[in-house]
Write a protein that holds these residues in place. Structure first.
Motif, mmCIF file in Angstrom:
data_model
loop_
_atom_site.group_PDB
_atom_site.id
_atom_site.type_symbol
_atom_site.label_atom_id
_atom_site.label_comp_id
_atom_site.label_asym_id
_atom_site.label_seq_id
_atom_site.Cartn_x
_atom_site.Cartn_y
_atom_site.Cartn_z
ATOM 1 N N GLN A 1 0.822 -1.219 0.000
ATOM 2 C CA GLN A 1 0.000 0.000 0.000
ATOM 3 C C GLN A 1 0.857 1.272 0.000
ATOM 4 O O GLN A 1 0.608 2.197 -0.774
ATOM 5 C CB GLN A 1 -0.943 -0.012 1.211
ATOM 6 C CG GLN A 1 -1.974 1.085 1.130
ATOM 7 C CD GLN A 1 -3.108 0.891 2.108
ATOM 8 O OE1 GLN A 1 -2.899 0.406 3.224
ATOM 9 N NE2 GLN A 1 -4.314 1.247 1.704
ATOM 10 N N GLN B 1 1.047 3.889 -3.283
ATOM 11 C CA GLN B 1 0.587 5.274 -3.129
ATOM 12 C C GLN B 1 1.722 6.247 -3.442
ATOM 13 O O GLN B 1 1.488 7.335 -3.953
ATOM 14 C CB GLN B 1 0.027 5.510 -1.708
ATOM 15 C CG GLN B 1 -1.213 4.686 -1.364
ATOM 16 C CD GLN B 1 -2.483 5.112 -2.126
ATOM 17 O OE1 GLN B 1 -2.515 6.133 -2.820
ATOM 18 N NE2 GLN B 1 -3.556 4.322 -2.004
ATOM 19 N N SER C 1 -7.046 6.062 -4.942
ATOM 20 C CA SER C 1 -7.966 5.947 -3.807
ATOM 21 C C SER C 1 -7.221 5.401 -2.589
ATOM 22 O O SER C 1 -6.415 4.465 -2.719
ATOM 23 C CB SER C 1 -9.096 4.976 -4.175
ATOM 24 O OG SER C 1 -9.717 4.525 -2.999
ATOM 25 N N PRO C 2 -7.517 5.951 -1.384
ATOM 26 C CA PRO C 2 -6.870 5.397 -0.175
ATOM 27 C C PRO C 2 -7.284 3.950 0.084
ATOM 28 O O PRO C 2 -6.647 3.248 0.860
ATOM 29 C CB PRO C 2 -7.342 6.319 0.950
ATOM 30 C CG PRO C 2 -8.416 7.183 0.372
ATOM 31 C CD PRO C 2 -8.343 7.125 -1.122
#
Ligand code: GLY
Length: 374
Positions: free
Chosen positions: A123, A127, A134-135
């Protein structure tokens, strides 16, 4: 009666790519094109994505990887010839995953096992790799060798290159029937009269079954584009393709972003639909939320040529002098250079690449999708 050495039926990306390769080998080539603007080439997003498409290991993956490796030289050659940019961009493809994708059993493509290093980004890494996701994205696969080309620009380049090389391009000339006798094609009936050639190539994409009983049928894809950098001085925020489980988001270097595509078994039903566009926008915004504020630019649709096993039909046909090049389904743009190479080798040098055996029309003769060409 019109005559030519080689007659290519179909003026889409496959027909034009094959025509150019054959012309470069010195043949006199004519292309009969039903409607250049309707060719699937205009409807695609131009992803060169054998890995992101999660193709299983085997002949189809080999064919796609081979074609991807031809792309840099192939597009460069066409660009030098025409002076027009194809938009080839080795930008890599990121395939982000949500928690539910993992729960639903979305696993890395089996070819990931063949890669030297794991393409999985956790993750934090994903990011950082692509800000603005999108988180809820929990990780994803990164395929640095997958790429893209601007499919519309490529179609223009192919048309220009073919014209420049002296291919006889006949636009707005649908072929209505293929006549054969004793296992050979003896002519085709087209809108403006009959044509005869030594050699014929069928490259009519989603419309192929209108001329030969091949199991090729249309799969409609709806698409749209937004302008990601509408104001002077703003840069394209996406620098790689995003390949979601339901959609893909393809940035162009001129600031556009192409979003695609539905896969609909609705025959040749035209038009964008509210449901199709709603699905694309919902999925795209869920993956890359800042899209929601970009100006919408265009909606369009097209028809992929699908076969029962989703692989193309390439090579020999029941007729001695007819070669088949159709059924490329989701991978027509990707497979154009390898199709042109393998088929020109076959036609000009009688060289049968071992890969072609996997894409022979006869693989359908023992199934319910019986191909009867008697
Ligand atoms: N190549 C992706 C598609 O056909 O939608």
């Amino acid at each position: 009666m019109n005559k030519t050495d080689i007659l290519i039926i179909g003026g889409g990306i496959i027909g034009l790519s094959v025509a150019i390769e054959l012309r470069l080998c010195g043949a006199a080539v004519t292309v009969l094109s039903r409607n250049f603007k309707q060719a699937a080439a205009h409807a695609a997003a131009g992803m060169l994505a054998p890995q992101a498409e999660a193709l299983s290991s085997g002949a189809m993956l080999d064919l796609c990887l081979r074609s991807r490796s031809l792309y840099p030289d192939w597009t460069h050659k066409l660009e030098i010839m025409t002076g027009i940019d194809t938009g080839y961009w080795p930008c890599g493809i990121l395939a982000p995953a949500f928690a539910e994708d993992i729960k639903n059993g979305l696993t890395p493509p089996d070819q990931c096992q063949l890669l030297p290093s794991s393409p999985w980004l956790d993750q934090a890494a994903i990011q950082q790799h692509q800000p603005g996701l999108s988180p809820k994205v929990v990780g994803g696969w990164w395929f640095p060798e997958d790429a893209q080309v601007d499919n519309r620009a490529l179609a223009q380049v192919l048309w220009a290159a073919a014209t420049q090389l002296g291919v006889n391009l006949c636009e707005g000339v649908p072929v209505e029937a293929i006549h054969h006798q004793h296992g050979r094609v003896i002519g085709v009936e087209a809108l403006l009269g009959e044509w005869q050639a030594e050699q014929y190539v069928l490259a009519t994409g989603a419309w192929s079954a209108e001329l030969l009983p091949v199991p090729v049928s249309p799969r409609k894809g709806q698409m749209l584009s937004v302008q990601a950098s509408p104001f002077e001085g703003t840069a394209q925020p996406l620098q790689q393709v995003l390949f979601g489980s339901q959609i893909y988001i393809v940035p162009r270097q001129d600031g556009r972003i192409v979003i695609g595509a539905t896969v609909e078994d609705v025959g040749f039903t035209p038009s964008n639909t509210p449901a199709g566009i709603q699905t694309l926008l919902r999925e795209a915004i869920a993956l890359y939320p800042c899209l929601q504020d970009f100006p919408v630019q265009e909606f369009w649709w097209g028809f992929r040529p699908a076969t029962p096993d989703e692989c193309p039909i390439l090579g020999l046909s029941p007729y001695d002098n007819l070669i088949i090049a159709t059924g490329h389904y989701r991978n027509g743009i990707l497979l154009a250079p390898v199709t042109a190479k393998l088929l020109s080798d076959l036609i000009v040098h009688r060289k049968v690449d071992p890969l072609l055996a996997h894409f022979d029309w006869q693989r359908f003769t023992n199934t319910n999708d019986r191909l009867s060409m008697s």
